[in-house]
Write a protein that holds these residues in place. Sequence first.
Motif, mmCIF file in Angstrom:
data_model
loop_
_atom_site.group_PDB
_atom_site.id
_atom_site.type_symbol
_atom_site.label_atom_id
_atom_site.label_comp_id
_atom_site.label_asym_id
_atom_site.label_seq_id
_atom_site.Cartn_x
_atom_site.Cartn_y
_atom_site.Cartn_z
ATOM 1 N N PHE A 56 93.470 71.321 116.032
ATOM 2 C CA PHE A 56 94.257 70.097 115.882
ATOM 3 C C PHE A 56 93.897 69.376 114.589
ATOM 4 C CE2 PHE A 56 96.579 70.335 119.628
ATOM 5 C CZ PHE A 56 97.341 69.193 119.812
ATOM 6 N N LEU A 57 92.609 69.280 114.298
ATOM 7 C CA LEU A 57 92.188 68.608 113.059
ATOM 8 C C LEU A 57 92.748 69.329 111.835
ATOM 9 C CD1 LEU A 57 88.486 67.683 113.903
ATOM 10 C CD2 LEU A 57 90.428 66.102 113.649
ATOM 11 N N PHE A 58 92.688 70.660 111.832
ATOM 12 C CA PHE A 58 93.227 71.429 110.719
ATOM 13 C C PHE A 58 94.737 71.212 110.581
ATOM 14 C CE2 PHE A 58 95.247 75.344 109.149
ATOM 15 C CZ PHE A 58 94.712 75.369 107.859
ATOM 16 N N MET A 59 95.439 71.297 111.709
ATOM 17 C CA MET A 59 96.894 71.125 111.698
ATOM 18 C C MET A 59 97.272 69.744 111.149
ATOM 19 S SD MET A 59 99.511 71.311 114.940
ATOM 20 C CE MET A 59 98.746 69.952 115.785
ATOM 21 N N TYR A 60 96.623 68.696 111.653
ATOM 22 C CA TYR A 60 96.954 67.352 111.201
ATOM 23 C C TYR A 60 96.532 67.125 109.757
ATOM 24 C CZ TYR A 60 98.783 65.728 115.627
ATOM 25 O OH TYR A 60 99.565 65.554 116.737
ATOM 26 N N GLN A 61 95.421 67.724 109.320
ATOM 27 C CA GLN A 61 95.019 67.572 107.923
ATOM 28 C C GLN A 61 96.076 68.177 106.999
ATOM 29 O OE1 GLN A 61 92.585 65.686 106.690
ATOM 30 N NE2 GLN A 61 93.339 66.197 104.667
ATOM 31 N N CYS A 62 96.646 69.311 107.399
ATOM 32 C CA CYS A 62 97.716 69.929 106.594
ATOM 33 C C CYS A 62 98.942 69.021 106.530
ATOM 34 C CB CYS A 62 98.096 71.293 107.173
ATOM 35 S SG CYS A 62 96.807 72.544 106.998
ATOM 36 N N ILE A 63 99.319 68.436 107.666
ATOM 37 C CA ILE A 63 100.464 67.525 107.711
ATOM 38 C C ILE A 63 100.189 66.302 106.836
ATOM 39 C CG2 ILE A 63 101.790 65.953 109.194
ATOM 40 C CD1 ILE A 63 101.308 68.032 111.482
ATOM 41 N N VAL A 64 99.005 65.726 106.971
ATOM 42 C CA VAL A 64 98.638 64.535 106.198
ATOM 43 C C VAL A 64 98.659 64.845 104.704
ATOM 44 C CG1 VAL A 64 96.685 63.004 105.656
ATOM 45 C CG2 VAL A 64 97.381 63.355 108.032
ATOM 46 N N HIS A 65 98.181 66.007 104.324
ATOM 47 C CA HIS A 65 98.177 66.381 102.900
ATOM 48 C C HIS A 65 99.608 66.384 102.342
ATOM 49 C CE1 HIS A 65 96.795 68.185 99.191
ATOM 50 N NE2 HIS A 65 97.727 69.113 99.325
ATOM 51 N N ALA A 66 100.531 66.998 103.083
ATOM 52 C CA ALA A 66 101.939 67.033 102.634
ATOM 53 C C ALA A 66 102.519 65.623 102.569
ATOM 54 C CB ALA A 66 102.763 67.907 103.575
ATOM 55 N N GLU A 67 102.235 64.806 103.572
ATOM 56 C CA GLU A 67 102.746 63.433 103.582
ATOM 57 C C GLU A 67 102.172 62.613 102.433
ATOM 58 O OE1 GLU A 67 101.880 61.935 107.492
ATOM 59 O OE2 GLU A 67 103.626 62.933 108.372
ATOM 60 N N GLU A 68 100.875 62.760 102.185
ATOM 61 C CA GLU A 68 100.252 61.988 101.108
ATOM 62 C C GLU A 68 100.805 62.376 99.747
ATOM 63 O OE1 GLU A 68 96.038 62.433 101.726
ATOM 64 O OE2 GLU A 68 95.999 60.703 103.096
ATOM 65 N N ASP A 69 101.050 63.672 99.541
ATOM 66 C CA ASP A 69 101.666 64.101 98.277
ATOM 67 C C ASP A 69 103.020 63.426 98.089
ATOM 68 O OD1 ASP A 69 99.552 65.716 97.574
ATOM 69 O OD2 ASP A 69 100.554 67.603 98.101
ATOM 70 N N TYR A 70 103.825 63.446 99.147
ATOM 71 C CA TYR A 70 105.154 62.835 99.085
ATOM 72 C C TYR A 70 105.052 61.326 98.836
ATOM 73 C CZ TYR A 70 109.591 60.893 100.508
ATOM 74 O OH TYR A 70 110.754 60.172 100.534
ATOM 75 N N LEU A 71 104.226 60.640 99.627
ATOM 76 C CA LEU A 71 104.118 59.186 99.523
ATOM 77 C C LEU A 71 103.563 58.766 98.168
ATOM 78 C CD1 LEU A 71 102.813 58.431 103.120
ATOM 79 C CD2 LEU A 71 105.102 57.950 102.225
ATOM 80 N N GLY A 72 102.613 59.522 97.624
ATOM 81 C CA GLY A 72 102.066 59.217 96.304
ATOM 82 C C GLY A 72 103.131 59.317 95.226
ATOM 83 N N THR A 73 103.983 60.325 95.339
ATOM 84 C CA THR A 73 105.076 60.492 94.370
ATOM 85 C C THR A 73 106.138 59.420 94.568
ATOM 86 O OG1 THR A 73 104.695 62.877 94.306
ATOM 87 C CG2 THR A 73 106.845 62.099 93.549
ATOM 88 N N ARG A 74 106.494 59.152 95.805
ATOM 89 C CA ARG A 74 107.588 58.215 96.115
ATOM 90 C C ARG A 74 107.221 56.757 95.845
ATOM 91 N NH1 ARG A 74 111.870 55.744 97.412
ATOM 92 N NH2 ARG A 74 112.818 55.678 99.455
ATOM 93 N N PHE A 75 105.983 56.364 96.197
ATOM 94 C CA PHE A 75 105.623 54.942 96.123
ATOM 95 C C PHE A 75 104.553 54.634 95.083
ATOM 96 C CE2 PHE A 75 107.227 55.629 100.465
ATOM 97 C CZ PHE A 75 108.324 54.786 100.418
ATOM 98 N N GLY A 76 104.066 55.637 94.391
ATOM 99 C CA GLY A 76 103.175 55.462 93.247
ATOM 100 C C GLY A 76 101.988 54.544 93.463
ATOM 101 N N GLU A 77 101.885 53.546 92.586
ATOM 102 C CA GLU A 77 100.733 52.641 92.583
ATOM 103 C C GLU A 77 100.604 51.860 93.889
ATOM 104 O OE1 GLU A 77 97.286 51.389 91.617
ATOM 105 O OE2 GLU A 77 98.371 52.816 90.359
ATOM 106 N N GLY A 78 101.723 51.492 94.511
ATOM 107 C CA GLY A 78 101.671 50.786 95.796
ATOM 108 C C GLY A 78 100.981 51.624 96.860
ATOM 109 N N TYR A 79 101.277 52.915 96.861
ATOM 110 C CA TYR A 79 100.633 53.804 97.835
ATOM 111 C C TYR A 79 99.159 53.997 97.506
ATOM 112 C CZ TYR A 79 99.508 57.744 100.782
ATOM 113 O OH TYR A 79 98.905 58.561 101.709
ATOM 114 N N ARG A 80 98.831 54.142 96.229
ATOM 115 C CA ARG A 80 97.426 54.307 95.838
ATOM 116 C C ARG A 80 96.613 53.067 96.210
ATOM 117 N NH1 ARG A 80 100.078 57.536 92.416
ATOM 118 N NH2 ARG A 80 100.566 56.072 90.748
ATOM 119 N N ALA A 81 97.181 51.879 96.053
ATOM 120 C CA ALA A 81 96.482 50.636 96.444
ATOM 121 C C ALA A 81 96.281 50.606 97.960
ATOM 122 C CB ALA A 81 97.282 49.422 95.981
#
Length: 178
Positions: A56-81
């Motif tokens: 479960f931890l591995f599965m969710y870490q993979c999902i979180v990684h994909a989401e974080e990549d997307y959110l970092g690109t989509r929301f930039g500095e706001g997401y990093r803050a």
Amino acid sequence: MQRGGLNKKVYAKNLVTKGMFGICRNPLYVGNVLIYGAVFVMPGDPWVASIGILSFLFMYQCIVHAEEDYLGTRFGEGYRAYCADVPRWIPRFGNFRRATEGMAFNVKRVIGKDYSTMSATLIALLSVEVYETLAAPEPGRYGPYLSLLATLIAFTGLMAAFVSFLRKRGSFRERKAV
């Protein structure tokens, strides 16, 4: 506010930072890992617990990684803050009062949003009980109990299907204030 996926792809219209997302960036995943971690521990087998929780931890870490990549690109500095202020996995309970200020419990919203997690959890717990009962000495003597468990599993599945049907009809949509 829309969050989550759209057409089986990571999607977010807005960056959600309020409520439980002000305590932990992945509160739903943390909750699921805790729920299913408990289910994996129930049989008392260290292998089941270890493999289940690590999977479960591995599965969710993979999902979180994909989401974080997307959110970092989509929301930039706001997401990093947001990432700098709110932890990924371990809830910062010191933020709880501020994150939940003005919130009110709404049972209709809980059912409409979390019925699948609630029903899957109940079915998993009942299934573990079925497994343990079948593994007991003389499992044949537990026929009525196994029938009750099977009935509860079927009832839970039917209720989840019913709530899903009601959701699709719009019965759980929140009414906008006029």
